[in-house]
Design a protein around this motif. Sequence first.
Motif, PDB file in Angstrom:
ATOM      1  N   SER A 138       0.850  -1.187   0.000  1.00 39.84           N
ATOM      2  CA  SER A 138       0.000   0.000   0.000  1.00 39.84           C
ATOM      3  C   SER A 138       0.888   1.240   0.000  1.00 39.84           C
ATOM      4  O   SER A 138       2.096   1.160   0.274  1.00 39.84           O
ATOM      5  CB  SER A 138      -0.893   0.011   1.236  1.00 39.84           C
ATOM      6  OG  SER A 138      -0.110   0.211   2.411  1.00 39.84           O
ATOM      7  N   GLU A 139       0.293   2.385  -0.288  1.00 42.64           N
ATOM      8  CA  GLU A 139       1.072   3.624  -0.268  1.00 42.64           C
ATOM      9  C   GLU A 139       1.643   3.875   1.125  1.00 42.64           C
ATOM     10  O   GLU A 139       2.806   4.286   1.264  1.00 42.64           O
ATOM     11  CB  GLU A 139       0.213   4.805  -0.714  1.00 42.64           C
ATOM     12  CG  GLU A 139       0.968   6.117  -0.706  1.00 42.64           C
ATOM     13  CD  GLU A 139       0.212   7.247  -1.384  1.00 42.64           C
ATOM     14  OE1 GLU A 139       0.467   8.421  -1.035  1.00 42.64           O
ATOM     15  OE2 GLU A 139      -0.620   6.963  -2.274  1.00 42.64           O
ATOM     16  N   ALA A 140       0.876   3.602   2.157  1.00 40.67           N
ATOM     17  CA  ALA A 140       1.353   3.807   3.527  1.00 40.67           C
ATOM     18  C   ALA A 140       2.526   2.879   3.835  1.00 40.67           C
ATOM     19  O   ALA A 140       3.499   3.292   4.471  1.00 40.67           O
ATOM     20  CB  ALA A 140       0.217   3.576   4.517  1.00 40.67           C
ATOM     21  N   GLU A 141       2.443   1.628   3.387  1.00 44.63           N
ATOM     22  CA  GLU A 141       3.531   0.678   3.634  1.00 44.63           C
ATOM     23  C   GLU A 141       4.793   1.107   2.900  1.00 44.63           C
ATOM     24  O   GLU A 141       5.906   1.001   3.447  1.00 44.63           O
ATOM     25  CB  GLU A 141       3.110  -0.716   3.176  1.00 44.63           C
ATOM     26  CG  GLU A 141       2.068  -1.364   4.069  1.00 44.63           C
ATOM     27  CD  GLU A 141       1.519  -2.642   3.482  1.00 44.63           C
ATOM     28  OE1 GLU A 141       1.062  -3.498   4.270  1.00 44.63           O
ATOM     29  OE2 GLU A 141       1.536  -2.805   2.229  1.00 44.63           O
ATOM     30  N   GLU A 142       4.642   1.593   1.695  1.00 43.15           N
ATOM     31  CA  GLU A 142       5.821   2.019   0.940  1.00 43.15           C
ATOM     32  C   GLU A 142       6.435   3.272   1.563  1.00 43.15           C
ATOM     33  O   GLU A 142       7.666   3.389   1.661  1.00 43.15           O
ATOM     34  CB  GLU A 142       5.444   2.267  -0.523  1.00 43.15           C
ATOM     35  CG  GLU A 142       6.665   2.445  -1.402  1.00 43.15           C
ATOM     36  CD  GLU A 142       6.345   2.433  -2.889  1.00 43.15           C
ATOM     37  OE1 GLU A 142       7.251   2.740  -3.682  1.00 43.15           O
ATOM     38  OE2 GLU A 142       5.183   2.124  -3.262  1.00 43.15           O
ATOM     39  N   ARG A 143       5.598   4.207   1.993  1.00 41.11           N
ATOM     40  CA  ARG A 143       6.125   5.393   2.667  1.00 41.11           C
ATOM     41  C   ARG A 143       6.929   4.994   3.909  1.00 41.11           C
ATOM     42  O   ARG A 143       8.015   5.543   4.178  1.00 41.11           O
ATOM     43  CB  ARG A 143       4.983   6.313   3.090  1.00 41.11           C
ATOM     44  CG  ARG A 143       4.368   7.144   1.997  1.00 41.11           C
ATOM     45  CD  ARG A 143       3.333   8.100   2.573  1.00 41.11           C
ATOM     46  NE  ARG A 143       2.624   8.822   1.544  1.00 41.11           N
ATOM     47  CZ  ARG A 143       3.082   9.927   0.963  1.00 41.11           C
ATOM     48  NH1 ARG A 143       4.262  10.412   1.327  1.00 41.11           N
ATOM     49  NH2 ARG A 143       2.367  10.530   0.031  1.00 41.11           N
ATOM     50  N   THR A 144       6.401   4.045   4.662  1.00 40.47           N
ATOM     51  CA  THR A 144       7.075   3.604   5.881  1.00 40.47           C
ATOM     52  C   THR A 144       8.415   2.956   5.558  1.00 40.47           C
ATOM     53  O   THR A 144       9.419   3.195   6.243  1.00 40.47           O
ATOM     54  CB  THR A 144       6.183   2.610   6.645  1.00 40.47           C
ATOM     55  OG1 THR A 144       4.975   3.275   7.039  1.00 40.47           O
ATOM     56  CG2 THR A 144       6.890   2.080   7.883  1.00 40.47           C
ATOM     57  N   ALA A 145       8.452   2.129   4.517  1.00 44.59           N
ATOM     58  CA  ALA A 145       9.698   1.476   4.131  1.00 44.59           C
ATOM     59  C   ALA A 145      10.753   2.498   3.711  1.00 44.59           C
ATOM     60  O   ALA A 145      11.934   2.371   4.063  1.00 44.59           O
ATOM     61  CB  ALA A 145       9.446   0.491   2.999  1.00 44.59           C
ATOM     62  N   ILE A 146      10.339   3.514   2.981  1.00 46.68           N
ATOM     63  CA  ILE A 146      11.280   4.547   2.545  1.00 46.68           C
ATOM     64  C   ILE A 146      11.797   5.341   3.734  1.00 46.68           C
ATOM     65  O   ILE A 146      13.015   5.546   3.892  1.00 46.68           O
ATOM     66  CB  ILE A 146      10.600   5.476   1.513  1.00 46.68           C
ATOM     67  CG1 ILE A 146      10.346   4.714   0.207  1.00 46.68           C
ATOM     68  CG2 ILE A 146      11.459   6.714   1.257  1.00 46.68           C
ATOM     69  CD1 ILE A 146       9.457   5.462  -0.774  1.00 46.68           C
ATOM     70  N   SER A 147      10.903   5.795   4.588  1.00 45.85           N
ATOM     71  CA  SER A 147      11.334   6.593   5.741  1.00 45.85           C
ATOM     72  C   SER A 147      12.175   5.767   6.707  1.00 45.85           C
ATOM     73  O   SER A 147      13.143   6.282   7.298  1.00 45.85           O
ATOM     74  CB  SER A 147      10.118   7.184   6.459  1.00 45.85           C
ATOM     75  OG  SER A 147       9.290   6.170   6.996  1.00 45.85           O
ATOM     76  N   SER A 173       4.488   1.844  -9.060  1.00 48.33           N
ATOM     77  CA  SER A 173       4.169   2.951  -9.963  1.00 48.33           C
ATOM     78  C   SER A 173       4.230   4.308  -9.268  1.00 48.33           C
ATOM     79  O   SER A 173       4.295   5.346  -9.935  1.00 48.33           O
ATOM     80  CB  SER A 173       2.777   2.744 -10.576  1.00 48.33           C
ATOM     81  OG  SER A 173       1.801   2.673  -9.555  1.00 48.33           O
ATOM     82  N   ILE A 174       4.217   4.320  -7.936  1.00 49.30           N
ATOM     83  CA  ILE A 174       4.230   5.598  -7.211  1.00 49.30           C
ATOM     84  C   ILE A 174       5.559   5.863  -6.513  1.00 49.30           C
ATOM     85  O   ILE A 174       5.718   6.891  -5.849  1.00 49.30           O
ATOM     86  CB  ILE A 174       3.084   5.660  -6.177  1.00 49.30           C
ATOM     87  CG1 ILE A 174       3.248   4.577  -5.104  1.00 49.30           C
ATOM     88  CG2 ILE A 174       1.739   5.561  -6.865  1.00 49.30           C
ATOM     89  CD1 ILE A 174       2.256   4.708  -3.956  1.00 49.30           C
ATOM     90  N   THR A 175       6.538   4.967  -6.657  1.00 50.85           N
ATOM     91  CA  THR A 175       7.809   5.128  -5.934  1.00 50.85           C
ATOM     92  C   THR A 175       8.487   6.457  -6.228  1.00 50.85           C
ATOM     93  O   THR A 175       8.903   7.152  -5.286  1.00 50.85           O
ATOM     94  CB  THR A 175       8.755   3.967  -6.240  1.00 50.85           C
ATOM     95  OG1 THR A 175       8.146   2.732  -5.842  1.00 50.85           O
ATOM     96  CG2 THR A 175      10.070   4.127  -5.493  1.00 50.85           C
TER      97      THR A 175
END
Length: 299
Positions: A138-147, A173-175
């Motif tokens: 999910s977008e939230a999961e990807e944001r968390t992984a990046i941060s 697609s949103i990275t």
Amino acid sequence: MTIRRSGPDHALYAHSPLPQRAPLRWPNGARIAFVVFLYLEYWELDPPNGVVYDRRHDGPLGGLFPNYKVHSQYEYGNRVGVFRILDLLDRHALPVTVAANAGACEKYPFLVRQFVERDYEFAAHGEFATRMLSSQMSEAEERTAISSSLDAIERSTGTRPRGWIGQDYGESSITPRLLAEAGLRYVADWGNDDQPYLLHTQPPLLSVPNQAEWDDVQMIWHRKLHPAIWRDAVLEAFAQLHRDGTASGTVFGLHIHPWLTGAPHRVATLEVVVEKIAAACDVWRTTARGITDHIAPRQ
């Protein structure tokens, strides 16, 4: 009837034919920018259920647990192989961009100190080698992984990274949008060019060329080619890009995974590659961040 527009099927960047570009110039008239990408990775013995990673890394035993054979093979690079690599890079005084996992920064503080003392640049490389970014998140999961990756590197080194190198080139697609929003200035995942270019993100993110075609893992480990074939491919690619650089500057990145090319039966092949490139003229030895500062300096 749908009219298909020219260019790619997304809005991340425009089609830019090489002959239509203004010549790219590097510092001091160099033809080519040379970047060493050194990978600092941690492989989980038992990754969480549902994570995405390149299953070719499971080895001949597949996903059996515990797979100590494969796990210990990757661990070899952080215990032994990396020090052969450091000796080689030190001999040629090469700047380095370290692609660092969050897990590796926490597990290997001694290695982090070695890199910091050498003034290497750190780029974020995700959380673990066993967790790629993908559209299954999910977008939230990807944001968390990046941060999480950015925060871990900042805690370990005292400096927040400005670039991203995706684990096994993994993205969703949103990275790019999320990387730009996180304050990163460049991404080194795309292999569609020999020159850097700005992505259409807000703020703009610089794509620094990072070719999987001569990645040591992709060629030697996954394609199971002899290291001599990898050596020849790397040197041929460098020679061609060096020639191309007479008209307009190019970028050449050398991938070094210590668990692979730091092994005793492969490191001599890596030495040949590094020595030949280091001896070439009109080469700008730099980092991915150095390229970014040259192309897209801070306003």
